[in-house]
Design an enzyme around this catalytic site. Sequence first.
Site, mmCIF file in Angstrom:
data_model
loop_
_atom_site.group_PDB
_atom_site.id
_atom_site.type_symbol
_atom_site.label_atom_id
_atom_site.label_comp_id
_atom_site.label_asym_id
_atom_site.label_seq_id
_atom_site.Cartn_x
_atom_site.Cartn_y
_atom_site.Cartn_z
ATOM 1 C CG ASP A 141 -1.713 1.278 1.248
ATOM 2 O OD1 ASP A 141 -1.533 2.358 0.845
ATOM 3 O OD2 ASP A 141 -2.692 1.210 2.199
ATOM 4 C CE LYS A 145 -2.948 9.331 1.751
ATOM 5 N NZ LYS A 145 -3.924 8.465 1.239
HETATM 6 N N1 DSN Z 1 -6.240 8.967 5.573
HETATM 7 C C1 DSN Z 1 -4.891 9.012 4.981
HETATM 8 C C2 DSN Z 1 -3.890 9.484 5.611
HETATM 9 O O1 DSN Z 1 -3.999 10.689 5.957
HETATM 10 O O2 DSN Z 1 -2.515 9.010 5.881
HETATM 11 C C3 DSN Z 1 -4.507 7.462 4.678
HETATM 12 O O3 DSN Z 1 -5.922 6.794 3.852
#
Ligand code: DSN
Length: 429
Positions: free
Chosen positions: A197, A227
């Site tokens: 992951d 991200k």
């Molecule tokens: N909620 C995310 C994080 O902030 O790392 C992971 O899914």
Amino acid sequence: MTTKFKDQTVFKLIAAEEKRQREGLELIPSENYVSAEVLAAMGSVFTNKYSEGYPGMRYYGGQINTDAIESLAIERAKKLFKADHVNVQSHSGAQANEAVYHAWLEPGDTIMGMELSHGGHLTHGRPGTISAKLFNFVRYGIKDIESGEIDYEAMREIAIKTKPKIILAGFSSYPRELDYAKFQSIGDEVGAVLMADMAHIAGPIAAGLLKNPFDYGFRVMTTTTHKTLRGPRGAMILSKGNLGNPLKAVDKIVDNLPTLIDRSVFPGLQGGPHMHIIAAKSVALYEAAQPDFKQYCINMLANAKKLSVELMNRGFKLVTNGTDNHLILADIQTSFNFDGDMAEKILDRIGLTVNKNVVPDDPLPPFKPSGIRLGTPAITTRGLGEEHMVIIADWIYRALKSPHDELALDKIAAEVRKLASSFPLPNDN
Ligand code: DSN
């Protein structure tokens, strides 16, 4: 800016959020700012289209453009991450992980994942989640909080004893790199499928700056796209193996994982894919293949290192005493004698957004944990460099040292606003 909209209530909130983002600095390591093109693709007419199925095999007509855009996203992701196949339909990281578990496992099977308080994610079997109800999770963890090194010997022993069908490498609050070769040797020994992951580190992996688990015998990688990869909110599942007809049942063998995963996503867990998000994923994957994305990732990692050193210079206790990636975990309880929730609120007050987070084996509960998590993906997109990390560390230190000094906090908040406002958001350009 908002006057042209009829629903003033919603568009005023959107404008207010844009102002908050512009005048503050986002230090949550899982957040980023997308480009104007990613934003435009997300807000495009692809949102109007139903496309259940996969390119060339849909349950609705009118798929000439959706087939092209989804195929493009798949090809771009395959190339970037050295995958044989990519499912770009997953709506979120949680659903992507769920889809892999259901593709490969039967209820009651065992998954080995990272101890949650050592950095593992909720979807790696937190009690109360659907996967924790269906599958049996066993854990590996770090040897000690100072080095952060995984206890691979203990991991091997547990794997031999419990025979997991999946060994999962991945985290949401672990600041070091994993030794994928050690995962590979344990996976081979017990016959487990290796899954990573990589939601947090997909950007630096795409840029070739962090190791790619596919180079170490991993068969599956999941990632969110919003991200460090800097795309729209959503996810992808990348796999090794052969793709058959995803609408037909196939044998449960490891070479069929791409087909098993596609079936698990649709019709297993989801209905219609979000084609506007897939269009935006395509754009983000194009951007991630450009040379300036590599430079962005280099800067992001350098900024994280610098910020961690500057915080430690000011007396902060950091979990593992630093970072190898984009994220930092600071033990506020040890450093300042109050919890991470209070720190999050004080920093919010001055325009620095972080999130409270448990530290390894945290004696405090998750809603008022000992730590905060910080990261540099968003501020690096904004253009901040290492010289600004000194300033940010100083703001954080001054605010947490005098949490009740309203005048001092006001002064820092004004300084944050001034600096942040001089770095435009990507969609301002
Ligand atoms: N909620 C995310 C994080 O902030 O790392 C992971 O899914």
